[in-house]
Design a protein around this motif. Sequence first.
Motif, PDB file in Angstrom:
ATOM      1  N   SER A   1     -19.784 -12.659   4.223  1.00  0.00           N
ATOM      2  CA  SER A   1     -18.745 -13.593   4.657  1.00  0.00           C
ATOM      3  C   SER A   1     -17.969 -12.975   5.816  1.00  0.00           C
ATOM      4  CB  SER A   1     -17.806 -13.937   3.497  1.00  0.00           C
ATOM      5  OG  SER A   1     -17.166 -12.768   3.013  1.00  0.00           O
ATOM      6  N   GLU A   2     -17.052 -13.736   6.369  1.00  0.00           N
ATOM      7  CA  GLU A   2     -16.294 -13.254   7.521  1.00  0.00           C
ATOM      8  C   GLU A   2     -15.139 -12.360   7.087  1.00  0.00           C
ATOM      9  OE1 GLU A   2     -15.388 -15.909  10.696  1.00  0.00           O
ATOM     10  OE2 GLU A   2     -17.104 -17.203  10.268  1.00  0.00           O
ATOM     11  N   VAL A   3     -14.864 -11.378   7.920  1.00  0.00           N
ATOM     12  CA  VAL A   3     -13.772 -10.435   7.670  1.00  0.00           C
ATOM     13  C   VAL A   3     -12.433 -11.139   7.817  1.00  0.00           C
ATOM     14  CG1 VAL A   3     -12.612  -8.410   8.656  1.00  0.00           C
ATOM     15  CG2 VAL A   3     -15.103  -8.406   8.349  1.00  0.00           C
ATOM     16  N   THR A   4     -11.476 -10.761   6.975  1.00  0.00           N
ATOM     17  CA  THR A   4     -10.091 -11.230   7.072  1.00  0.00           C
ATOM     18  C   THR A   4      -9.184 -10.018   7.290  1.00  0.00           C
ATOM     19  OG1 THR A   4      -9.472 -11.005   4.742  1.00  0.00           O
ATOM     20  CG2 THR A   4     -10.697 -12.998   5.369  1.00  0.00           C
ATOM     21  N   PRO A   5      -7.931 -10.241   7.679  1.00  0.00           N
ATOM     22  CA  PRO A   5      -7.015  -9.098   7.835  1.00  0.00           C
ATOM     23  C   PRO A   5      -6.884  -8.255   6.569  1.00  0.00           C
ATOM     24  CG  PRO A   5      -6.102 -11.028   8.915  1.00  0.00           C
ATOM     25  CD  PRO A   5      -7.317 -11.502   8.166  1.00  0.00           C
ATOM     26  N   ASP A   6      -7.012  -8.872   5.411  1.00  0.00           N
ATOM     27  CA  ASP A   6      -6.895  -8.125   4.160  1.00  0.00           C
ATOM     28  C   ASP A   6      -8.039  -7.133   3.946  1.00  0.00           C
ATOM     29  OD1 ASP A   6      -4.556  -9.443   3.521  1.00  0.00           O
ATOM     30  OD2 ASP A   6      -5.546 -10.945   2.270  1.00  0.00           O
ATOM     31  N   ASP A   7      -9.132  -7.281   4.719  1.00  0.00           N
ATOM     32  CA  ASP A   7     -10.295  -6.420   4.560  1.00  0.00           C
ATOM     33  C   ASP A   7     -10.225  -5.147   5.408  1.00  0.00           C
ATOM     34  OD1 ASP A   7     -11.769  -8.214   2.859  1.00  0.00           O
ATOM     35  OD2 ASP A   7     -12.202  -9.422   4.638  1.00  0.00           O
ATOM     36  N   LEU A   8      -9.264  -5.049   6.317  1.00  0.00           N
ATOM     37  CA  LEU A   8      -9.335  -4.003   7.332  1.00  0.00           C
ATOM     38  C   LEU A   8      -9.227  -2.598   6.747  1.00  0.00           C
ATOM     39  CD1 LEU A   8      -7.366  -5.665  10.257  1.00  0.00           C
ATOM     40  CD2 LEU A   8      -9.841  -5.432   9.978  1.00  0.00           C
ATOM     41  N   LYS A   9      -8.409  -2.399   5.752  1.00  0.00           N
ATOM     42  CA  LYS A   9      -8.329  -1.065   5.131  1.00  0.00           C
ATOM     43  C   LYS A   9      -9.669  -0.686   4.511  1.00  0.00           C
ATOM     44  CE  LYS A   9      -5.702   1.699   1.782  1.00  0.00           C
ATOM     45  NZ  LYS A   9      -6.790   2.008   0.835  1.00  0.00           N
TER      46      LYS A   9
ATOM     47  N   SER B   1     -23.485  -9.267  -9.930  1.00  0.00           N
ATOM     48  CA  SER B   1     -24.153  -7.973  -9.824  1.00  0.00           C
ATOM     49  C   SER B   1     -23.739  -7.062 -10.972  1.00  0.00           C
ATOM     50  CB  SER B   1     -23.804  -7.303  -8.499  1.00  0.00           C
ATOM     51  OG  SER B   1     -24.310  -5.978  -8.469  1.00  0.00           O
ATOM     52  N   PRO B   2     -24.681  -6.356 -11.571  1.00  0.00           N
ATOM     53  CA  PRO B   2     -24.333  -5.382 -12.618  1.00  0.00           C
ATOM     54  C   PRO B   2     -23.410  -4.279 -12.102  1.00  0.00           C
ATOM     55  CG  PRO B   2     -26.706  -5.739 -12.541  1.00  0.00           C
ATOM     56  CD  PRO B   2     -26.134  -6.439 -11.359  1.00  0.00           C
ATOM     57  N   GLU B   3     -23.385  -4.093 -10.773  1.00  0.00           N
ATOM     58  CA  GLU B   3     -22.567  -3.027 -10.190  1.00  0.00           C
ATOM     59  C   GLU B   3     -21.210  -3.522  -9.700  1.00  0.00           C
ATOM     60  OE1 GLU B   3     -25.069  -0.549  -7.523  1.00  0.00           O
ATOM     61  OE2 GLU B   3     -26.717  -1.702  -8.388  1.00  0.00           O
ATOM     62  N   TYR B   4     -20.929  -4.774  -9.902  1.00  0.00           N
ATOM     63  CA  TYR B   4     -19.639  -5.348  -9.520  1.00  0.00           C
ATOM     64  C   TYR B   4     -18.516  -4.679 -10.306  1.00  0.00           C
ATOM     65  CZ  TYR B   4     -15.925  -8.904  -9.271  1.00  0.00           C
ATOM     66  OH  TYR B   4     -14.732  -9.567  -9.103  1.00  0.00           O
ATOM     67  N   SER B   5     -17.430  -4.385  -9.628  1.00  0.00           N
ATOM     68  CA  SER B   5     -16.280  -3.754 -10.274  1.00  0.00           C
ATOM     69  C   SER B   5     -15.088  -4.701 -10.237  1.00  0.00           C
ATOM     70  CB  SER B   5     -15.921  -2.440  -9.581  1.00  0.00           C
ATOM     71  OG  SER B   5     -14.707  -1.928 -10.080  1.00  0.00           O
ATOM     72  N   ALA B   6     -14.640  -5.140 -11.384  1.00  0.00           N
ATOM     73  CA  ALA B   6     -13.488  -6.030 -11.452  1.00  0.00           C
ATOM     74  C   ALA B   6     -12.213  -5.341 -10.984  1.00  0.00           C
ATOM     75  CB  ALA B   6     -13.310  -6.545 -12.881  1.00  0.00           C
ATOM     76  N   SER B   7     -12.199  -4.019 -11.036  1.00  0.00           N
ATOM     77  CA  SER B   7     -11.018  -3.285 -10.585  1.00  0.00           C
ATOM     78  C   SER B   7     -10.946  -3.168  -9.062  1.00  0.00           C
ATOM     79  CB  SER B   7     -10.999  -1.885 -11.213  1.00  0.00           C
ATOM     80  OG  SER B   7     -12.101  -1.123 -10.751  1.00  0.00           O
ATOM     81  N   ASP B   8     -12.054  -3.419  -8.382  1.00  0.00           N
ATOM     82  CA  ASP B   8     -12.087  -3.376  -6.916  1.00  0.00           C
ATOM     83  C   ASP B   8     -13.018  -4.484  -6.416  1.00  0.00           C
ATOM     84  OD1 ASP B   8     -11.615  -2.563  -4.346  1.00  0.00           O
ATOM     85  OD2 ASP B   8     -12.797  -0.718  -4.457  1.00  0.00           O
ATOM     86  N   PRO B   9     -12.674  -5.744  -6.691  1.00  0.00           N
ATOM     87  CA  PRO B   9     -13.620  -6.844  -6.471  1.00  0.00           C
ATOM     88  C   PRO B   9     -13.925  -7.133  -5.012  1.00  0.00           C
ATOM     89  CG  PRO B   9     -11.460  -7.689  -7.030  1.00  0.00           C
ATOM     90  CD  PRO B   9     -11.396  -6.203  -7.237  1.00  0.00           C
ATOM     91  N   ASN B  10     -13.054  -6.731  -4.107  1.00  0.00           N
ATOM     92  CA  ASN B  10     -13.235  -7.077  -2.694  1.00  0.00           C
ATOM     93  C   ASN B  10     -13.610  -5.871  -1.838  1.00  0.00           C
ATOM     94  OD1 ASN B  10     -12.521  -9.874  -3.036  1.00  0.00           O
ATOM     95  ND2 ASN B  10     -10.405  -9.163  -3.310  1.00  0.00           N
ATOM     96  N   ARG B  11     -14.100  -4.815  -2.471  1.00  0.00           N
ATOM     97  CA  ARG B  11     -14.489  -3.643  -1.697  1.00  0.00           C
ATOM     98  C   ARG B  11     -15.630  -4.001  -0.742  1.00  0.00           C
ATOM     99  NH1 ARG B  11     -18.358   1.343  -3.149  1.00  0.00           N
ATOM    100  NH2 ARG B  11     -17.815   2.678  -1.381  1.00  0.00           N
TER     101      ARG B  11
END
Length: 252
Positions: A20-28, A86-96
């Motif tokens: 998907s497209e990058v948003t400002p929240d993704d920059l870090k 995904s089996p490797e999805y992390s609910a604690s870091d869902p948008n990594r």
Amino acid sequence: MVTTKSPKQRRFAPGEVIISEVTPDDLKSLAEGYYASFPARWFDSIEPAHLRAEEDVRVARFAERMTPWISEPHTRWTKAILSPSSPEYSASDPNRVIGHAGWLLPGRTRCKIMSFWRRDASDALGWREKMGWSREYEDELWSGTDLKSYQGSLLLWDKVREGYLCGVGHWHLAPLWVVPEHQGRGVASLLLQDAIKLADEENPAPPMYLEAMRDARPIYEHFGYRGIEGEGEKFAMIRNPPDGVEVREKGK
């Protein structure tokens, strides 16, 4: 650019990775991925130890420098994240962000060849005024970088690209990366396919150009890129070359 592969792991199944497209929240997360993904020798040359800040400072500075990029017209900034399926999805870091591709599009490259990574791009494109940065603040954002080494490489790459594609609208890739634990699993292919599909819908399909490390060339060749014969042959690759641009055979 893309980095080397990690040891062989299973490829992701369809639907496990979302592009998907990058948003400002993704920059870090993008900045963290960039520092994790490229080899140490790259950072040793552009951010030598005697200038290098602590990791959290480096990440914050780079995220801030990227902020104006994603609102520029005629660009495409995409990210790869793991789907909840995904089996490797992390609910604690869902948008990594686990992978990223940044593209400058023909509407921009036809008129001006300038990598957004360049220090002088801010002056040329008015980012300081747009962002409300002072010159002192912007200097601080770059204070951990050896600008002579960093800028020299980018100026060379843009000079070579201009020699082949001046006045020709093209897709320019800078950068492409996948975090080490997910390299070699199909993420880079998904990021490339996202752009190639859009480019190939144009008639005629425009050139697609990139600079690649030697060990990254095979994946690009798989998608139709070829090394260029002539200036920049150690790094320049192109897909759909215009007349007059000579390319090497696959694997050469």
